[in-house]
Design an enzyme around this catalytic site. Structure first.
Site: not given
Ligand code: G3P
Ligand code: CA
Length: 282
Positions: A44, A86
């Site tokens: 992630h 992000h």
């Molecule tokens: O891949 C799922 C996740 O990345 C969505 O949440 O806020 O980490 O982009 P975020």
């Molecule tokens: Ca994400």
């Protein structure tokens, strides 16, 4: 009967993984084991527990730790370049201030995206999506999230053009919380795998909704706190797959086993940051 056998095997794999985790849990900072038979592991924002999220360092660490996919978040710069970050503002992760869309790529490249995470990462630069594809695609799968598509008219066409430039897209998934944006990506490049991200408030989608979503999306992904086994079973019955994510890997892994999802999107948390995952139980 056959189904029950499969479930038993899955639990057994879970227990074995849990024992391995317990064994390594007493070392100082060993990599967290998230290999789970039959499940995809996605780093992630890269292995973002180890290195600044969405940076080359985090992606290299995700590759090193054996993830199947690297997840990244994409925005558009003022001069129309696809860049990896992000937030829609640079404030949290860099030494700059303001919206990504108000910076040119050259200006974004002047920012330091490492120091906010730790001095050892000082000088880390924002990556473009093109750079990520150049370095990593072919080595590992990519899960590319388009952020805030409403801020960036035409971002879908740009992503598709870039992916086409890199050729084969079989190891790439594009995802977003914006369902219509994903429908558009599918229409532009039908062979590309699509994931739709479900908002926390999402209840079990109706049959009609599931039929629609699975007509263009391979994956329907959730924060693990907002899904249950019934929902996963239902999505599977419609031919969809499910990936889940969470800020806490212990909870993520435990629930992933319980619900029978297809994969996890993990920060690769380090011991002893979290409680041991041997909490996984039948
Ligand atoms: O891949 C799922 C996740 O990345 C969505 O949440 O806020 O980490 O982009 P975020
Ligand atoms: Ca994400």
């Amino acid at each position: 009967m056959r189904k029950l056998g499969k479930r038993k095997v899955s639990w057994l794999a879970g227990l074995v993984s849990a024992c391995l985790l317990l064994l390594v849990g007493f070392n100082e900072h060993p990599p967290k084991q998230v290999e789970m038979t039959g499940m995809i592991s996605v780093a992630h924002r890269g292995a973002s527990s180890y290195a600044p999220e969405n940076t080359q360092a985090a992606f290299r660490k995700g590759l090193e730790l054996g993830a199947d996919f690297l997840e990244c978040d994409v925005h558009l710069s003022k001069d129309g370049e696809l860049i990896i970050m992000h937030d829609d503002k640079v404030d949290r992760t860099t030494n700059g201030k303001g919206f990504v869309k108000d910076y040119t790529l050259d200006e974004l490249k002047q920012l330091d995206v490492g120091t906010a995470f730790g001095a050892t990462f000082s000088g880390e630069k924002i990556m473009t999506l093109d750079e990520l594809l150049d370095e990593f695609y072919g080595e590992i799968g990519l899960l590319i999230e388009i952020k805030k598509s409403n801020l960036y008219p035409g971002i879908e066409e740009k992503v598709v053009a870039l992916l086409k430039k890199h050729g084969d897209v079989s190891g790439i998934i594009v995802q977003s919380f914006d369902i219509e944006s994903m429908r558009k990506i599918h229409s532009l490049l039908p062979e590309l795998q699509i994931a739709v991200l479900m908002k926390p408030s999402t209840l079990l989608p109706s049959a009609k909704r599931l039929e629609d979503l699975t007509s263009f999306a391979t994956y329907i992904n959730f924060d693990v706190s907002y899904i249950n086994k019934r929902m996963v079973d239902r999505i599977h019955a419609y031919g969809g797959k499910v990936l889940v994510w969470s800020k806490r890997d212990q909870q993520l892994i435990s629930k992933a086993f319980q619900y029978g999802v297809d994969g996890i999107i993990t920060d690769f948390s380090r011991w002893p940051v979290e409680e041991p995952t041997f909490m996984v139980r039948q």
